[in-house]
Scaffold this motif. Structure first.
Motif, short mmCIF file in Angstrom:
data_model
loop_
_atom_site.label_atom_id
_atom_site.label_comp_id
_atom_site.label_asym_id
_atom_site.label_seq_id
_atom_site.Cartn_x
_atom_site.Cartn_y
_atom_site.Cartn_z
N ALA A 104 -19.10 35.56 -15.25
CA ALA A 104 -19.04 35.48 -13.79
C ALA A 104 -18.55 34.10 -13.38
O ALA A 104 -18.59 33.15 -14.17
N PRO A 105 -18.07 33.94 -12.12
CA PRO A 105 -17.58 32.64 -11.66
C PRO A 105 -18.67 31.58 -11.67
O PRO A 105 -19.83 31.87 -11.42
N ARG A 106 -18.26 30.36 -11.94
CA ARG A 106 -19.15 29.21 -11.87
C ARG A 106 -18.40 28.04 -11.26
O ARG A 106 -17.18 27.95 -11.33
N SER A 107 -19.16 27.10 -10.70
CA SER A 107 -18.58 25.92 -10.08
C SER A 107 -18.89 24.69 -10.90
O SER A 107 -19.97 24.59 -11.50
N ASN A 122 -14.08 22.39 -8.96
CA ASN A 122 -13.30 23.49 -9.51
C ASN A 122 -14.19 24.73 -9.58
O ASN A 122 -15.35 24.65 -10.00
N VAL A 123 -13.65 25.85 -9.16
CA VAL A 123 -14.33 27.13 -9.31
C VAL A 123 -13.67 27.86 -10.49
O VAL A 123 -12.45 28.00 -10.51
N ILE A 124 -14.46 28.27 -11.45
CA ILE A 124 -13.96 28.82 -12.71
C ILE A 124 -14.32 30.30 -12.83
O ILE A 124 -15.49 30.67 -12.64
N PHE A 146 -9.19 31.44 -18.54
CA PHE A 146 -9.89 31.22 -17.28
C PHE A 146 -8.89 31.07 -16.14
O PHE A 146 -7.78 30.58 -16.33
N ILE A 147 -9.33 31.48 -14.96
CA ILE A 147 -8.64 31.14 -13.71
C ILE A 147 -9.48 30.06 -13.03
O ILE A 147 -10.70 30.20 -12.90
N PRO A 194 -30.02 23.42 2.75
CA PRO A 194 -29.57 23.73 1.38
C PRO A 194 -28.60 24.90 1.37
O PRO A 194 -28.87 25.95 1.94
N VAL A 195 -27.47 24.71 0.75
CA VAL A 195 -26.47 25.76 0.57
C VAL A 195 -26.18 25.86 -0.92
O VAL A 195 -26.06 24.85 -1.61
N SER A 196 -26.08 27.09 -1.41
CA SER A 196 -25.79 27.30 -2.83
C SER A 196 -24.36 27.74 -3.00
O SER A 196 -23.91 28.69 -2.36
N VAL A 197 -23.59 27.02 -3.83
CA VAL A 197 -22.22 27.38 -4.17
C VAL A 197 -22.19 27.79 -5.64
O VAL A 197 -22.29 26.94 -6.53
#
Length: 204
Positions: A104-107, A122-124, A146-147, A194-197
């Motif tokens: 899944a994507p991770r930052s 970077n979002v991976i 990866f993108i 708090p915001v989660s990215v």
């Protein structure tokens, strides 16, 4: 991943109104045994950034790499990213491993973006043969690479600021420190929101 397919994918990302990405890149998994062949294909050496934010230097031999093969961007000079090995960079490499393991994507944590050296993330996203969205299924499929997407802290801050009243002070921080603060803080700042990215806390 072929050039035409990646170009069409990146065009679709950039054509979306209010897209947060200033660059999209593809990084295949390259084994050391095929490094010379890959470098000939892209017309560049696989490279690292000295000191994490310094000039590019030719990468030493390693068992595997995840270098930029294709990049499409709105930024100047970003073609110099071709060959940059994200896997060897501490923050980017950690995000690549997390994305691969989760399917899944991770930052990343905040990084100095190349080549501007401005803060951002970077979002991976992992790319598997016969793309799978579940970690269990993805683990059974070959990982192609990866993108990665580039999000500038300035761009992010400016977009959030545009949604706020003009008298609002804005500061974006991360566990690693300050990311964005173009305006003076208000005299009595409200508590951080708090915001989660991608599972990474980003207080506003």
């Amino acid at each position: 991943v072929k050039t035409e397919a990646f170009t069409a994918f990146a065009f679709g990302i950039f054509s979306v109104k209010q897209s947060d990405f200033s660059a999209i890149a593809y990084e295949p998994i390259i084994r050391n045994a095929t490094r010379a062949e890959f470098e000939k294909k892209i017309g560049a050496k696989i490279k690292d950034r000295s000191g994490g934010g310094g000039p590019f230097v030719v990468a030493p031999a390693r068992p595997e790499y995840a270098p930029v093969e294709f990049v499409r961007t709105t930024l100047p000079a970003a073609q110099t990213l071709v060959g940059f090995d994200l896997l060897a960079d501490p923050s980017r490499g950690s995000a690549l491993v997390d994305a691969r393991n989760a399917g899944a994507p991770r930052s990343t944590a905040p990084v100095l973006l190349a080549p501007s050296n401005k803060p951002g993330i970077n979002v991976i996203e992992p790319v598997y043969a016969f793309q799978s969205r579940t970690a269990v299924a993805a683990a059974k499929r070959p990982l192609l690479g990866f993108i990665s997407g580039v999000v500038s802290a300035d761009d992010l801050g400016q977009k959030v600021t545009a949604l706020l009243p003009s008298s609002t002070g804005l500061k974006i921080t991360d566990q690693a420190g300050l990311l964005y603060a173009p305006r003076p803080s208000v005299r009595s700042p409200p508590p951080a929101v708090p915001v989660s990215v991608l599972r990474r806390p980003l207080p506003l």
